[in-house]
Write an enzyme that holds these catalytic residues in place. Structure first.
Site, PDB file in Angstrom:
ATOM      1  N   GLU A 169       0.829  -1.201   0.000  1.00  0.00           N
ATOM      2  CA  GLU A 169       0.000   0.000   0.000  1.00  0.00           C
ATOM      3  C   GLU A 169       0.865   1.252   0.000  1.00  0.00           C
ATOM      4  O   GLU A 169       2.015   1.229   0.393  1.00  0.00           O
ATOM      5  CB  GLU A 169      -0.933   0.022   1.200  1.00  0.00           C
ATOM      6  CG  GLU A 169      -0.348  -0.474   2.509  1.00  0.00           C
ATOM      7  CD  GLU A 169       0.819   0.305   3.029  1.00  0.00           C
ATOM      8  OE1 GLU A 169       0.801   1.547   2.921  1.00  0.00           O
ATOM      9  OE2 GLU A 169       1.762  -0.299   3.554  1.00  0.00           O
ATOM     10  N   GLU A 318       4.487  -0.696   1.678  1.00  0.00           N
ATOM     11  CA  GLU A 318       4.711  -0.992   0.262  1.00  0.00           C
ATOM     12  C   GLU A 318       4.689  -2.481  -0.054  1.00  0.00           C
ATOM     13  O   GLU A 318       4.798  -2.872  -1.201  1.00  0.00           O
ATOM     14  CB  GLU A 318       6.053  -0.451  -0.247  1.00  0.00           C
ATOM     15  CG  GLU A 318       6.304   1.016  -0.060  1.00  0.00           C
ATOM     16  CD  GLU A 318       7.704   1.428  -0.518  1.00  0.00           C
ATOM     17  OE1 GLU A 318       8.481   0.554  -0.981  1.00  0.00           O
ATOM     18  OE2 GLU A 318       8.029   2.615  -0.400  1.00  0.00           O
TER      19      GLU A 318
END
Length: 351
Positions: A169, A318
């Site tokens: 994300e 991430e």
């Protein structure tokens, strides 16, 4: 709202798990001496339906979105950073890019709801549903229809041919939204789960906890008396994020397709908790990569009875730590398949 997320998950092959366990007992080592590496091999055997599992295609998908609550000053960085990081992902310069290349994983980056970029970076998949969520201290973060669309985007990113799915994300303000979702799901005080996110100072941390508390106070009356999964649906819509919803949808779809999920850090683990509240069977298909330094991560791991693979003090997001943990998974499967048995090696097994 289509309740596809409640459909049954794939069955785990218990015979394959047992066969893998028997193989572990026959290998040239004291029983249990490889610790959790043995359990990893056994889990993948059950997921893949074979005693000698292999790690084939690894899919990593980073979902990006912005958050209206960022206007409350809860981050050390401006919202423009979300779009700037999309460009960095597209150029291959983020940590998850480096790790994906290193471990041979296929990386996709999906814009599910950023504030908007005049020119979408080449290579970023544009599925922008809205220019971020609304500020949840003033109203719902998103509508039920928007939530349904975000769940579907996550669902559509899962390939049944994958050996492993990793969600990541990016979104300024998303630790605030994740903290609100977690506090609501666990019914705990915001201060217990709100952390420093992008590295905020003490005054900002206090403001962030107050912002989450304000959001919960506004919306919690509407959740009273609701049973799961409806309560979880309402929480995701009221205080969640578009990328959190996409992650939730992807994990449910992966479990339904028989693809194990390697869960990253705080935000993705909150999405995993939401996925399990929407469909409890999802839990059997989740593997947890690491223990994040973010404050609330220990609480959500405990709620899921999860023991992560790594503990390196990371809190980047991430999907980075999950991709890093692929090397441990790969090693576990290599040991399981490649070691000789006592019989093959002519070694006395002590019996």
């Amino acid at each position: 709202m289509d309740s596809w997320y409640q459909a049954a998950v794939a069955a785990i092959d218990r015979q394959a798990t047992d066969a893998a366990r028997a193989r572990q007992a026959s290998l040239t080592k004291p029983p249990g001496s490889l610790g959790r590496l043995e359990a990893l091999a056994e889990s993948f055997a059950g997921w893949q339906g074979r005693a000698l599992p292999v790690l084939g295609r690894i899919d990593v998908c980073v979902f990006a979105a912005d958050h209206g609550v960022a206007a409350q000053g809860v981050s050390a960085f401006p919202q423009a950073v979300t779009g700037q990081m999309l460009s960095n992902f597209a150029a291959g310069g983020a940590a998850v890019n480096v790790l994906a290349r290193e471990h041979g994983a296929h990386l996709a980056v999906v814009d599910v709801g950023t504030l908007g970029i005049q020119a979408q970076p080449f290579g970023v998949i544009e599925q922008r549903l809205a220019p971020g969520t609304d500020d949840f201290t003033r109203g719902p973060a998103m509508s039920q229809a928007l939530l349904a669309a975000a769940l579907q985007i996550g669902r559509d990113r899962v390939d049944a041919g994958s050996s492993l799915f990793i969600g990541g994300e990016m979104g300024i303000g998303n630790t605030t939204a994740a903290s609100a979702v977690l506090a609501a799901l666990l019914v705990v005080e915001p201060a217990e789960v709100v952390g420093r996110g992008t590295g905020i100072d003490d005054p900002t941390l206090a403001r962030k906890a107050n912002v989450v508390a304000d959001g919960l106070a506004r919306h919690a009356p509407g959740w009273r008396g609701l049973a799961e999964p409806e309560r979880c649906v309402r929480i995701l819509a009221d205080v969640g994020g578009l990328e959190i919803a996409a992650l939730t949808g992807s994990m449910i779809a992966a479990a339904q397709a028989g693809v194990p999920v390697l869960v990253d850090g705080f935000i993705t683990t909150v999405a995993a908790l939401a996925a399990c509240r929407l469909n409890p069977g999802v839990r059997d298909w989740l593997l947890f990569a690491h223990r994040s330094a973010e404050t609330g991560h220990g609480r959500v791991l405990a709620a899921l009875e999860a023991e992560p693979i790594l503990d390196l003090g990371m809190c980047l997001g991430e999907g980075s730590a999950a991709v890093l943990a692929v090397s441990i998974v790969r090693s576990a499967l290599a040991l399981h398949a490649g070691m000789a048995s006592f019989e093959d090696a002519g070694v006395d097994d002590g019996r």
